[in-house]
Write a protein that holds these residues in place. Structure first.
Motif, PDB file in Angstrom:
ATOM      1  N   ASN A 129       0.824  -1.224   0.000  1.00 42.48           N
ATOM      2  CA  ASN A 129       0.000   0.000   0.000  1.00 42.48           C
ATOM      3  C   ASN A 129       0.853   1.267   0.000  1.00 42.48           C
ATOM      4  O   ASN A 129       0.597   2.220   0.746  1.00 42.48           O
ATOM      5  CB  ASN A 129      -0.954   0.020   1.195  1.00 42.48           C
ATOM      6  CG  ASN A 129      -2.175  -0.840   0.967  1.00 42.48           C
ATOM      7  OD1 ASN A 129      -2.418  -1.310  -0.153  1.00 42.48           O
ATOM      8  ND2 ASN A 129      -2.939  -1.063   2.006  1.00 42.48           N
ATOM      9  N   ASN A 130       1.877   1.269  -0.841  1.00 44.60           N
ATOM     10  CA  ASN A 130       2.766   2.423  -0.991  1.00 44.60           C
ATOM     11  C   ASN A 130       3.566   2.748   0.260  1.00 44.60           C
ATOM     12  O   ASN A 130       4.105   3.850   0.392  1.00 44.60           O
ATOM     13  CB  ASN A 130       1.974   3.667  -1.433  1.00 44.60           C
ATOM     14  CG  ASN A 130       1.350   3.490  -2.800  1.00 44.60           C
ATOM     15  OD1 ASN A 130       1.974   2.933  -3.702  1.00 44.60           O
ATOM     16  ND2 ASN A 130       0.109   3.949  -2.957  1.00 44.60           N
ATOM     17  N   ASN A 131       3.623   1.814   1.201  1.00 46.72           N
ATOM     18  CA  ASN A 131       4.435   1.990   2.395  1.00 46.72           C
ATOM     19  C   ASN A 131       5.593   0.996   2.380  1.00 46.72           C
ATOM     20  O   ASN A 131       5.422  -0.156   1.983  1.00 46.72           O
ATOM     21  CB  ASN A 131       3.607   1.770   3.665  1.00 46.72           C
ATOM     22  CG  ASN A 131       2.576   2.858   3.870  1.00 46.72           C
ATOM     23  OD1 ASN A 131       2.885   4.045   3.744  1.00 46.72           O
ATOM     24  ND2 ASN A 131       1.352   2.473   4.196  1.00 46.72           N
ATOM     25  N   ASN A 132       6.751   1.438   2.802  1.00 49.06           N
ATOM     26  CA  ASN A 132       7.909   0.564   2.928  1.00 49.06           C
ATOM     27  C   ASN A 132       8.038   0.088   4.368  1.00 49.06           C
ATOM     28  O   ASN A 132       8.145   0.903   5.286  1.00 49.06           O
ATOM     29  CB  ASN A 132       9.197   1.296   2.515  1.00 49.06           C
ATOM     30  CG  ASN A 132       9.285   1.478   1.012  1.00 49.06           C
ATOM     31  OD1 ASN A 132       8.898   0.596   0.249  1.00 49.06           O
ATOM     32  ND2 ASN A 132       9.794   2.623   0.582  1.00 49.06           N
ATOM     33  N   TYR A 133       8.019  -1.226   4.553  1.00 51.03           N
ATOM     34  CA  TYR A 133       8.225  -1.815   5.871  1.00 51.03           C
ATOM     35  C   TYR A 133       9.539  -2.589   5.857  1.00 51.03           C
ATOM     36  O   TYR A 133       9.984  -3.083   4.826  1.00 51.03           O
ATOM     37  CB  TYR A 133       7.083  -2.775   6.221  1.00 51.03           C
ATOM     38  CG  TYR A 133       5.749  -2.099   6.379  1.00 51.03           C
ATOM     39  CD1 TYR A 133       5.331  -1.609   7.611  1.00 51.03           C
ATOM     40  CD2 TYR A 133       4.883  -1.960   5.287  1.00 51.03           C
ATOM     41  CE1 TYR A 133       4.105  -0.992   7.759  1.00 51.03           C
ATOM     42  CE2 TYR A 133       3.656  -1.344   5.424  1.00 51.03           C
ATOM     43  CZ  TYR A 133       3.265  -0.861   6.662  1.00 51.03           C
ATOM     44  OH  TYR A 133       2.052  -0.243   6.793  1.00 51.03           O
ATOM     45  N   GLY A 138       9.433 -11.117  13.285  1.00 52.96           N
ATOM     46  CA  GLY A 138       8.099 -10.754  13.738  1.00 52.96           C
ATOM     47  C   GLY A 138       7.897  -9.298  14.087  1.00 52.96           C
ATOM     48  O   GLY A 138       6.856  -8.922  14.626  1.00 52.96           O
ATOM     49  N   VAL A 139       8.872  -8.455  13.783  1.00 53.63           N
ATOM     50  CA  VAL A 139       8.795  -7.026  14.107  1.00 53.63           C
ATOM     51  C   VAL A 139       8.815  -6.218  12.807  1.00 53.63           C
ATOM     52  O   VAL A 139       9.620  -6.490  11.912  1.00 53.63           O
ATOM     53  CB  VAL A 139       9.958  -6.598  15.017  1.00 53.63           C
ATOM     54  CG1 VAL A 139       9.865  -5.106  15.351  1.00 53.63           C
ATOM     55  CG2 VAL A 139       9.967  -7.429  16.294  1.00 53.63           C
ATOM     56  N   PHE A 140       7.939  -5.200  12.731  1.00 53.19           N
ATOM     57  CA  PHE A 140       7.837  -4.343  11.559  1.00 53.19           C
ATOM     58  C   PHE A 140       8.324  -2.937  11.907  1.00 53.19           C
ATOM     59  O   PHE A 140       7.908  -2.354  12.913  1.00 53.19           O
ATOM     60  CB  PHE A 140       6.391  -4.267  11.065  1.00 53.19           C
ATOM     61  CG  PHE A 140       5.885  -5.551  10.469  1.00 53.19           C
ATOM     62  CD1 PHE A 140       5.890  -5.749   9.099  1.00 53.19           C
ATOM     63  CD2 PHE A 140       5.417  -6.571  11.292  1.00 53.19           C
ATOM     64  CE1 PHE A 140       5.424  -6.935   8.553  1.00 53.19           C
ATOM     65  CE2 PHE A 140       4.953  -7.759  10.758  1.00 53.19           C
ATOM     66  CZ  PHE A 140       4.962  -7.943   9.386  1.00 53.19           C
ATOM     67  N   TYR A 141       9.182  -2.398  11.046  1.00 50.46           N
ATOM     68  CA  TYR A 141       9.687  -1.039  11.200  1.00 50.46           C
ATOM     69  C   TYR A 141       9.313  -0.218   9.972  1.00 50.46           C
ATOM     70  O   TYR A 141       9.140  -0.752   8.873  1.00 50.46           O
ATOM     71  CB  TYR A 141      11.214  -1.014  11.298  1.00 50.46           C
ATOM     72  CG  TYR A 141      11.837  -1.840  12.387  1.00 50.46           C
ATOM     73  CD1 TYR A 141      12.219  -1.254  13.596  1.00 50.46           C
ATOM     74  CD2 TYR A 141      12.088  -3.200  12.202  1.00 50.46           C
ATOM     75  CE1 TYR A 141      12.832  -2.012  14.597  1.00 50.46           C
ATOM     76  CE2 TYR A 141      12.701  -3.950  13.206  1.00 50.46           C
ATOM     77  CZ  TYR A 141      13.062  -3.368  14.391  1.00 50.46           C
ATOM     78  OH  TYR A 141      13.659  -4.106  15.368  1.00 50.46           O
ATOM     79  N   ILE A 142       9.220   1.091  10.179  1.00 53.72           N
ATOM     80  CA  ILE A 142       9.197   2.033   9.058  1.00 53.72           C
ATOM     81  C   ILE A 142      10.265   3.084   9.325  1.00 53.72           C
ATOM     82  O   ILE A 142      10.633   3.323  10.482  1.00 53.72           O
ATOM     83  CB  ILE A 142       7.822   2.715   8.873  1.00 53.72           C
ATOM     84  CG1 ILE A 142       7.434   3.506  10.123  1.00 53.72           C
ATOM     85  CG2 ILE A 142       6.746   1.734   8.471  1.00 53.72           C
ATOM     86  CD1 ILE A 142       6.251   4.417   9.901  1.00 53.72           C
TER      87      ILE A 142
END
Length: 204
Positions: A129-133, A138-142
């Motif tokens: 969705n146009n976001n970079n993760y 198991g951990v998500f960063y931006i």
């Protein structure tokens, strides 16, 4: 005589019919299966104005298949790096975060809002969705300015690996996987096993 009987019997039959209908409705309501309420929320973070829709699942509706949770605890963490967040110390080594308690280092997932300056070496970049993760263990960063912030992922995000500490849970008879309050469902993507994010367990 017939007139007097009609005046007495007809109102009685009417009352009896209403009572029977109410009892039947009550039985139907009681036998209706209860289902989990999933609340959709649109959340805007302070980082890059990222907007995402999440599904919040009440913790009371989640049943863990095993009574005891998986815990990784060690006495020593060689070459650890200390990272402070909101007055608490995290210890980072071998792509894991630990907290220290009663002589043991216990592996944990950093909470939403936690920030680091350098991403873990084994991270994977995910575009959704146009976001970079940036995903690891198991951990998500931006990315947020010159740092990387832990966030809740968006519903529908696909990953191909889950941490060893992942737990199987049951919600309304369906089996999912949970780690750090994130719910995953096993799926197939181009013939490969993958895991799709389907919800976030409410903290309270």
């Amino acid at each position: 005589m017939n007139v007097r009987i009609s005046k007495f019997i007809l109102p009685s039959l009417f009352v009896l019919a209403i009572s029977t209908q109410a009892n039947a409705q009550s039985r139907r309501d009681t036998s209706t299966k209860k289902t989990t309420t999933v609340t959709k929320r649109t959340v805007t973070t302070n980082s890059n104005n990222r907007t995402s829709t999440t599904k919040r699942v009440p913790r009371s509706t989640v049943t863990y298949k095993k009574s005891s949770r998986k815990v990784v605890a060690v006495r020593n963490v060689p070459n650890k790096r200390t990272v402070s967040f909101r007055g608490n110390n995290y210890y980072y080594a071998n792509n894991r975060y630990y907290t220290y308690s009663r002589g043991l280092y216990i592996a944990i997932a950093p909470k939403v809002g936690f920030r680091i300056n350098i991403l873990p070496a084994n991270h994977r970049r995910i575009r959704f969705n146009n976001n970079n993760y940036y995903y690891t263990e198991g951990v998500f960063y931006i990315q947020s300015n010159n740092a990387y912030e832990v966030v809740d992922p968006e519903i529908g995000t696909i990953v191909y690996e889950l941490p060893d500490e992942v737990e199987k849970v049951v919600i309304d008879g369906q089996t999912y996987y949970e780690y750090a309050n994130i719910l995953y469902e096993k799926v197939q993507v181009d013939g490969m096993r993958a895991y799709e994010i389907v919800g976030i367990i409410e903290m309270n």
